[in-house]
Design a protein around this motif. Structure first.
Motif, short mmCIF file in Angstrom:
data_model
loop_
_atom_site.label_atom_id
_atom_site.label_comp_id
_atom_site.label_asym_id
_atom_site.label_seq_id
_atom_site.Cartn_x
_atom_site.Cartn_y
_atom_site.Cartn_z
N VAL A 232 5.82 79.43 5.08
CA VAL A 232 4.70 78.50 5.07
C VAL A 232 5.26 77.13 5.46
O VAL A 232 6.47 76.93 5.49
N GLY A 233 4.39 76.18 5.75
CA GLY A 233 4.85 74.88 6.24
C GLY A 233 5.83 74.17 5.34
O GLY A 233 6.74 73.49 5.81
N THR A 234 5.68 74.31 4.03
CA THR A 234 6.53 73.57 3.11
C THR A 234 7.24 74.46 2.09
O THR A 234 7.81 73.96 1.12
N MET A 235 7.25 75.76 2.32
CA MET A 235 7.86 76.65 1.33
C MET A 235 8.04 78.06 1.89
O MET A 235 7.40 78.45 2.86
N ASN A 236 8.91 78.82 1.26
CA ASN A 236 9.06 80.24 1.55
C ASN A 236 7.94 81.01 0.85
O ASN A 236 7.39 80.55 -0.15
N ILE A 237 7.61 82.18 1.39
CA ILE A 237 6.50 82.96 0.83
C ILE A 237 7.00 84.22 0.14
O ILE A 237 7.95 84.88 0.60
N PHE A 238 6.35 84.55 -0.98
CA PHE A 238 6.59 85.78 -1.72
C PHE A 238 5.26 86.46 -1.99
O PHE A 238 4.25 85.78 -2.24
N VAL A 239 5.27 87.79 -1.97
CA VAL A 239 4.10 88.56 -2.40
C VAL A 239 4.57 89.65 -3.36
O VAL A 239 5.70 90.15 -3.26
N VAL A 240 3.73 89.95 -4.32
CA VAL A 240 3.99 91.07 -5.23
C VAL A 240 3.03 92.18 -4.85
O VAL A 240 1.82 92.04 -5.00
N ILE A 241 3.58 93.25 -4.31
CA ILE A 241 2.79 94.40 -3.87
C ILE A 241 3.16 95.61 -4.71
O ILE A 241 4.31 96.08 -4.66
N GLY A 243 3.90 95.99 -7.77
CA GLY A 243 5.03 95.81 -8.68
C GLY A 243 6.33 95.37 -8.04
O GLY A 243 7.31 95.11 -8.76
N THR A 244 6.38 95.28 -6.71
CA THR A 244 7.60 94.89 -6.01
C THR A 244 7.45 93.49 -5.43
O THR A 244 6.45 93.19 -4.77
N LEU A 245 8.45 92.67 -5.66
CA LEU A 245 8.47 91.31 -5.11
C LEU A 245 9.07 91.37 -3.71
O LEU A 245 10.21 91.79 -3.52
N VAL A 246 8.28 90.94 -2.72
CA VAL A 246 8.70 91.05 -1.32
C VAL A 246 8.70 89.66 -0.69
O VAL A 246 7.77 88.87 -0.89
N THR A 247 9.74 89.38 0.09
CA THR A 247 9.81 88.13 0.84
C THR A 247 10.46 88.41 2.19
O THR A 247 11.31 89.32 2.30
N PRO A 248 10.08 87.70 3.24
CA PRO A 248 10.70 87.94 4.55
C PRO A 248 12.22 87.71 4.51
O PRO A 248 12.70 86.78 3.85
N GLU A 249 12.94 88.57 5.20
CA GLU A 249 14.39 88.43 5.25
C GLU A 249 14.78 87.25 6.13
O GLU A 249 14.04 86.85 7.04
N LEU A 250 15.95 86.67 5.84
CA LEU A 250 16.47 85.59 6.66
C LEU A 250 17.01 86.17 7.96
O LEU A 250 17.66 87.21 7.96
N GLY A 251 16.76 85.46 9.06
CA GLY A 251 17.25 85.98 10.33
C GLY A 251 17.41 84.90 11.38
O GLY A 251 17.40 85.20 12.57
N GLY A 252 17.54 83.65 10.94
CA GLY A 252 17.74 82.56 11.88
C GLY A 252 16.50 81.76 12.19
O GLY A 252 16.58 80.71 12.82
N THR A 253 15.33 82.24 11.75
CA THR A 253 14.08 81.52 12.01
C THR A 253 13.43 80.99 10.75
O THR A 253 12.43 80.28 10.82
N PRO A 273 11.87 94.82 -9.12
CA PRO A 273 12.24 95.26 -7.77
C PRO A 273 12.03 94.15 -6.74
O PRO A 273 10.96 93.52 -6.71
N VAL A 274 13.04 93.88 -5.95
CA VAL A 274 12.99 92.81 -4.95
C VAL A 274 13.34 93.39 -3.59
O VAL A 274 14.32 94.13 -3.45
N GLU A 275 12.55 93.06 -2.58
CA GLU A 275 12.83 93.48 -1.21
C GLU A 275 12.83 92.26 -0.30
O GLU A 275 11.84 91.53 -0.23
N GLU A 276 13.95 92.04 0.37
CA GLU A 276 14.03 91.05 1.45
C GLU A 276 13.97 91.86 2.75
O GLU A 276 14.94 92.53 3.10
N ARG A 277 12.85 91.79 3.43
CA ARG A 277 12.67 92.64 4.60
C ARG A 277 11.60 92.07 5.51
O ARG A 277 10.90 91.11 5.17
N ARG A 278 11.45 92.67 6.66
CA ARG A 278 10.36 92.30 7.55
C ARG A 278 9.07 92.87 6.97
O ARG A 278 9.00 94.04 6.59
N ILE A 279 8.07 92.03 6.89
CA ILE A 279 6.78 92.47 6.36
C ILE A 279 5.69 91.93 7.27
O ILE A 279 5.67 90.75 7.62
#
Length: 358
Positions: A232-241, A243-253, A273-279
């Motif tokens: 997001v413009g001023t922060m990283n984003i997390f979603v809980v789907i 029961g699992t906490l998901v956030t986009p993985e770091l990849g240079g962007t 449960p935490v997933e750093e992945r492409r979503i």
């Protein structure tokens, strides 16, 4: 140990603190009495100076005005008691700023100048750290090119500054997000993972268009397929789907947020449960439609944990199960808040206390 021989300290003869209404601070509008300044010239950094906050006289030909060579950071100082002010993971801010400077061909001050300089500045202006619950002293380190010539190459002179500002909450309510199919924030090989001033300037127009439609911020998607969540413009984003906490993985962007990393470490410590992945945005929309999008929130230094009440994409909006902070978001907020103020265990040694009693 901070000494006046390390930092040339000149204190103001008249503080402005009595002119400030600490019950109506807003964000980034009021500035403390002093600032840290370090000049880079002839291939080296000069002695750091703490001096009264004030205007900087510069010519129209200043390099940064024309070529945008500027990097900044954001941190906070937290009131504990009349003898102690805490900094939170400030070493991570140093490391990220050093990486950002390298990416845009800028020198950077050494670790001790950065960390001890901020601590020395806080000691001088300790009365400016708000006592009111929830308010903090925002810390803005920045470095800019200071050559007085117009030339499209890296500057040879720079200035590093730290200014501070007593602030209230960045977001006072849950936020609404919309994606953009026309604009992008960053692409691989660019400067998306640097805290480079131009990243923010480029996002202002899409953010304004989103606000005109009733949304607070843009939820950025990837530059090539326009379907993967980034930030997001001023922060990283997390979603809980489900029961699992998901956030986009770091990849240079994506900016490697300090709060982002703190959220991930705490959640894993709690066996969430935490997933750093492409979503994909479609996965989020589908989760919202099927009722398994339990929470969505942004994480950042300014916002801390900001609940998201709506995510809009291509004419479709979904609402998380919790439109205020849900169980995960609230636990994270409460824990980070209390660690920052030494009210609970600090299992990762994140806090750097400053003794302001002397």
């Amino acid at each position: 140990m901070i000494t006046d021989t390390t930092f040339d300290i000149t204190k103001t003869t008249e503080s402005r603190i009595d002119q400030v209404d600490f019950d109506e601070l807003g964000f980034g509008r009021v500035f403390s009495d002093h600032m840290l300044e370090v000049e880079f010239a002839d291939g080296q950094w000069n002695q750091p100076r703490i001096k009264p906050y004030g205007a900087i006289e510069v010519p129209p030909s200043l390099h940064v005005f024309h070529y945008g060579q500027s990097v900044f950071e954001g941190a906070k100082a937290y009131y504990v008691d009349d003898e102690t002010i805490n900094l939170f993971r400030i070493e991570k801010n140093y490391e990220r700023m050093a990486r950002s400077c390298e990416r845009v061909c800028m020198p950077f001050v050494d670790r001790d100048t950065f960390l001890d300089g901020i601590a020395a500045l806080i000691k001088v202006d300790s009365r400016w750290v708000p006592r009111k619950e929830g308010d903090v002293l925002y810390i803005r380190p920045f470095i800019s090119a200071f050559d007085r010539v117009i030339a499209a190459n890296p500057s040879e002179t720079y200035r590093f500054y730290v200014i501070t500002s007593p602030v209230g909450a960045y977001y006072s309510k849950s936020v609404k997000l919309t994606t953009s199919q026309k604009f992008i924030r960053a692409a691989k090989g660019g400067v998306g993972d640097a805290k480079f001033a131009g990243n923010y300037a480029g996002s202002f127009y899409p953010a304004r268009k989103a606000q005109e439609k009733g949304y607070d911020q843009v939820l950025w998607l990837d530059a090539f397929e326009h379907k993967y969540l980034e930030e997001v413009g001023t922060m990283n984003i997390f979603v809980v789907i489900d029961g699992t906490l998901v956030t986009p993985e770091l990849g240079g962007t994506i900016l490697p947020g300090v709060t982002r990393d703190s959220v991930i470490q705490l959640a894993r410590k709690w066996d969430i449960p935490v997933e750093e992945r492409r979503i994909t945005i479609d996965e989020v929309i589908d989760a919202g439609k099927s009722g398994v999008l339990e929470e969505a929130f942004g994480a950042g230094t300014a916002a801390v944990i900001a609940p998201i009440e709506e995510i809009h994409h291509n004419g479709t909006s979904v609402t998380p199960g919790a439109t205020e902070r849900g169980p995960v978001g609230q636990r994270l907020y409460d824990t980070i808040y209390d660690i920052q103020r030494s009210r609970t265990e600090d299992p990762f040694d994140w806090v750097r206390p400053i003794d302001v009693s002397k």
